[in-house]
Design an enzyme around this catalytic site. Sequence first.
Site, PDB file in Angstrom:
ATOM      1  CG  HIS A 156     -20.169   7.957  15.765  1.00 31.47           C
ATOM      2  ND1 HIS A 156     -21.278   8.121  14.966  1.00 31.47           N
ATOM      3  CD2 HIS A 156     -20.608   7.313  16.873  1.00 31.47           C
ATOM      4  CE1 HIS A 156     -22.323   7.589  15.558  1.00 31.47           C
ATOM      5  NE2 HIS A 156     -21.944   7.091  16.715  1.00 31.47           N
ATOM      6  CG  HIS A 175     -24.521   6.112   5.555  1.00 28.73           C
ATOM      7  ND1 HIS A 175     -24.872   4.939   6.173  1.00 28.73           N
ATOM      8  CD2 HIS A 175     -24.563   7.073   6.506  1.00 28.73           C
ATOM      9  CE1 HIS A 175     -25.124   5.189   7.442  1.00 28.73           C
ATOM     10  NE2 HIS A 175     -24.941   6.478   7.677  1.00 28.73           N
ATOM     11  CG  ASP A 194     -22.615  13.926   8.983  1.00 28.96           C
ATOM     12  OD1 ASP A 194     -23.121  14.482   9.960  1.00 28.96           O
ATOM     13  OD2 ASP A 194     -22.214  12.744   8.986  1.00 28.96           O
TER      14      ASP A 194
HETATM   15  C1  LIG Z   1     -19.225   6.867   4.919  1.00 31.33           C
HETATM   16  C2  LIG Z   1     -18.126   6.002   4.288  1.00 31.33           C
HETATM   17  C3  LIG Z   1     -16.993   5.823   5.300  1.00 31.33           C
HETATM   18  C4  LIG Z   1     -18.730   4.637   3.906  1.00 31.33           C
HETATM   19  O1  LIG Z   1     -17.758   3.888   3.367  1.00 31.33           O
HETATM   20  P1  LIG Z   1     -17.941   2.367   2.896  1.00 31.33           P
HETATM   21  O2  LIG Z   1     -19.334   1.934   2.907  1.00 31.33           O
HETATM   22  O3  LIG Z   1     -16.949   1.581   3.667  1.00 31.33           O
HETATM   23  O4  LIG Z   1     -17.534   2.481   1.374  1.00 31.33           O
HETATM   24  P2  LIG Z   1     -16.087   2.316   0.786  1.00 31.33           P
HETATM   25  O5  LIG Z   1     -15.103   3.128   1.553  1.00 31.33           O
HETATM   26  O6  LIG Z   1     -15.818   0.853   0.647  1.00 31.33           O
HETATM   27  O7  LIG Z   1     -16.255   2.963  -0.664  1.00 31.33           O
HETATM   28  C5  LIG Z   1     -16.788   2.300  -1.804  1.00 31.33           C
HETATM   29  C6  LIG Z   1     -16.300   3.030  -3.061  1.00 31.33           C
HETATM   30  O8  LIG Z   1     -16.845   4.371  -3.107  1.00 31.33           O
HETATM   31  C7  LIG Z   1     -15.814   5.342  -3.012  1.00 31.33           C
HETATM   32  N1  LIG Z   1     -16.248   6.351  -2.060  1.00 31.33           N
HETATM   33  C8  LIG Z   1     -16.934   6.144  -0.900  1.00 31.33           C
HETATM   34  N2  LIG Z   1     -17.245   7.320  -0.326  1.00 31.33           N
HETATM   35  C9  LIG Z   1     -16.742   8.278  -1.146  1.00 31.33           C
HETATM   36  C10 LIG Z   1     -16.759   9.687  -1.080  1.00 31.33           C
HETATM   37  N3  LIG Z   1     -17.343  10.321  -0.077  1.00 31.33           N
HETATM   38  N4  LIG Z   1     -16.151  10.380  -2.064  1.00 31.33           N
HETATM   39  C11 LIG Z   1     -15.565   9.721  -3.109  1.00 31.33           C
HETATM   40  N5  LIG Z   1     -15.538   8.384  -3.213  1.00 31.33           N
HETATM   41  C12 LIG Z   1     -16.111   7.667  -2.246  1.00 31.33           C
HETATM   42  C13 LIG Z   1     -14.576   4.588  -2.504  1.00 31.33           C
HETATM   43  O9  LIG Z   1     -13.380   5.213  -2.923  1.00 31.33           O
HETATM   44  C14 LIG Z   1     -14.789   3.245  -3.113  1.00 31.33           C
HETATM   45  O10 LIG Z   1     -14.441   3.316  -4.473  1.00 31.33           O
HETATM   46  P3  LIG Z   1     -13.687   2.096  -5.184  1.00 31.33           P
HETATM   47  O11 LIG Z   1     -14.699   0.975  -5.171  1.00 31.33           O
HETATM   48  O12 LIG Z   1     -13.364   2.610  -6.545  1.00 31.33           O
HETATM   49  O13 LIG Z   1     -12.473   1.805  -4.347  1.00 31.33           O
HETATM   50  C15 LIG Z   1     -17.582   6.683   2.994  1.00 31.33           C
HETATM   51  O14 LIG Z   1     -18.608   6.798   2.050  1.00 31.33           O
HETATM   52  C16 LIG Z   1     -16.939   8.034   3.277  1.00 31.33           C
HETATM   53  O15 LIG Z   1     -15.765   8.107   3.649  1.00 31.33           O
HETATM   54  N6  LIG Z   1     -17.726   9.161   3.118  1.00 31.33           N
HETATM   55  C17 LIG Z   1     -17.216  10.469   3.405  1.00 31.33           C
HETATM   56  C18 LIG Z   1     -17.252  10.750   4.885  1.00 31.33           C
HETATM   57  C19 LIG Z   1     -18.643  10.970   5.424  1.00 31.33           C
HETATM   58  O16 LIG Z   1     -19.423  11.717   4.860  1.00 31.33           O
HETATM   59  N7  LIG Z   1     -18.942  10.323   6.551  1.00 31.33           N
HETATM   60  C20 LIG Z   1     -20.199  10.475   7.220  1.00 31.33           C
HETATM   61  C21 LIG Z   1     -21.015   9.249   7.208  1.00 31.33           C
HETATM   62  S1  LIG Z   1     -22.581   9.556   7.977  1.00 31.33           S
END
Ligand SMILES: CC(C)(COP(=O)(O)OP(=O)(O)OC[C@H]1O[C@@H](n2cnc3c(N)ncnc32)[C@H](O)[C@@H]1OP(=O)(O)O)[C@@H](O)C(=O)NCCC(=O)NCCS
Length: 430
Positions: free
Chosen positions: A267, A306, A363
């Site tokens: 979070h 996100h 972030d």
């Molecule tokens: C924020 C987050 C958890 C959202 O995830 P989500 O909506 O569940 O999206 P998913 O994890 O299903 O990802 C969808 C696709 O994008 C890719 N992806 C998502 N975030 C990515 C990132 N930061 N870097 C590289 N690839 C990413 C995934 O590998 C996936 O690819 P695929 O379809 O080939 O398997 C994710 O984007 C992430 O881990 N970001 C980095 C951490 C971060 O900055 N968090 C702060 C959020 S405010």
Amino acid sequence: MTDSLTVRDNRTGTEYDVPIVDGTIKAADLGKIRTDDETPGLAVYDPGFVNTASCRSAVTYIDGDKGILEYRGYPIEQLAEGSNFLEVAYLLVNGTLPTKEEYEAWVHEITYHTFVHENVKTFMEGFRYDAHPMGMLMASVGALSTFYPEAADIKDPENRHMQIIRLIAKMPTLGAWAFRHAQGKPFVYPDNDLSYTANFLSMLFKMSEQRYEPDERLVKALDVLFILHADHEQNCSTNAVRSVGSSQVDPYSAVAAGIGALYGPLHGGANEAVLRSLRRIGSKDNIPDFIKGVKDGNERLMGFGHRVYKNYDPRARIIKKAAEDVFEVTGTENPLLEIALELEKIALEDEYFVKRKLYPNVDFYSGLIYEAFQFPPEMFTVLFAIGRTPGWLAQWLELVQDPEQKIARPKQIYTGDRTLDFTPADKRWA
Ligand SMILES: CC(C)(COP(=O)(O)OP(=O)(O)OC[C@H]1O[C@@H](n2cnc3c(N)ncnc32)[C@H](O)[C@@H]1OP(=O)(O)O)[C@@H](O)C(=O)NCCC(=O)NCCS
């Protein structure tokens, strides 16, 4: 077009009409779908509440596809540009912008409740020298409920108002003291001649000078960061505040639960992870290799993507501007900023990121700003918590006044054993 869902239960052949209201169906209506009177009705299984609305709320609107964030209908960009954190706090808590008189009374009340009972100081001094400031904040906010036992009367509007004022007012004091404790420095009392955010900086950084007067540009940048973090509808910590608050406990205990949720790396901790990966990349020359690793699925580009925003996070754009302002004051020749800018440029053009709608989130730049202020990473979430407090309180207030709300009590799918025979230990171990 009829706003309803016709559900045919193939187990029994019975058809049900389920009304659709506001794009949702009531889970309780599904409960009416059952095979016989003995077995429980149909329920939905939704770990993490990914597709479940837990409340009606008029606080914050998000359209993730379009990159829109509004507090009480006002776009975040306009609030960050023209308002200040205390006015935004008023807006979130009360639902409308204040008149001049209302604003002045609000600021006055918050300013004069920044002090905490001296015993809170003793309490905080009792933590280990290396205590995490977020743990200290969570504990001391929870402890405030023992200083204000009348807060338990959550049905009284005046009483609720008083606790809201106290929480918004004391949060920076507690956060700053948690920071000073870790540094082995004496606690600095609030300076009520300073603005909310300037006073926070004074409590953090004042040493032997008579008066600590922070650079106005830094005050403005931190104030904007507080505004950007002030609410984000039903995220994990807000859900924690609502869930705990639904037991009708006092708001200090509910907000302490929110702080606990925010403490978790999924979070509040992403900006620290951004800094770690920027540091690991080390120089612009290593970016292509790093991007290749991300595309090969070896790691993620932290600060990108996100769950809700599938477009540029509107807060990220504002933060980028705040970062430029802060670096102008601190003069930080921060090599990490250069790497961040280059990464962003490449990622926004690269097909891998474009196709997956991965844009910078809030972030991506916030950690760099906090570092320029010389905050250690453990403080990042404390800053987030101070900013989020009005949002938690607005949502808590909405919850306790909402006649549709009940104590939070999700269902489960039971997967364990049944009707085993218990043998007492002396027989089992004999
Ligand atoms: C924020 C987050 C958890 C959202 O995830 P989500 O909506 O569940 O999206 P998913 O994890 O299903 O990802 C969808 C696709 O994008 C890719 N992806 C998502 N975030 C990515 C990132 N930061 N870097 C590289 N690839 C990413 C995934 O590998 C996936 O690819 P695929 O379809 O080939 O398997 C994710 O984007 C992430 O881990 N970001 C980095 C951490 C971060 O900055 N968090 C702060 C959020 S405010």
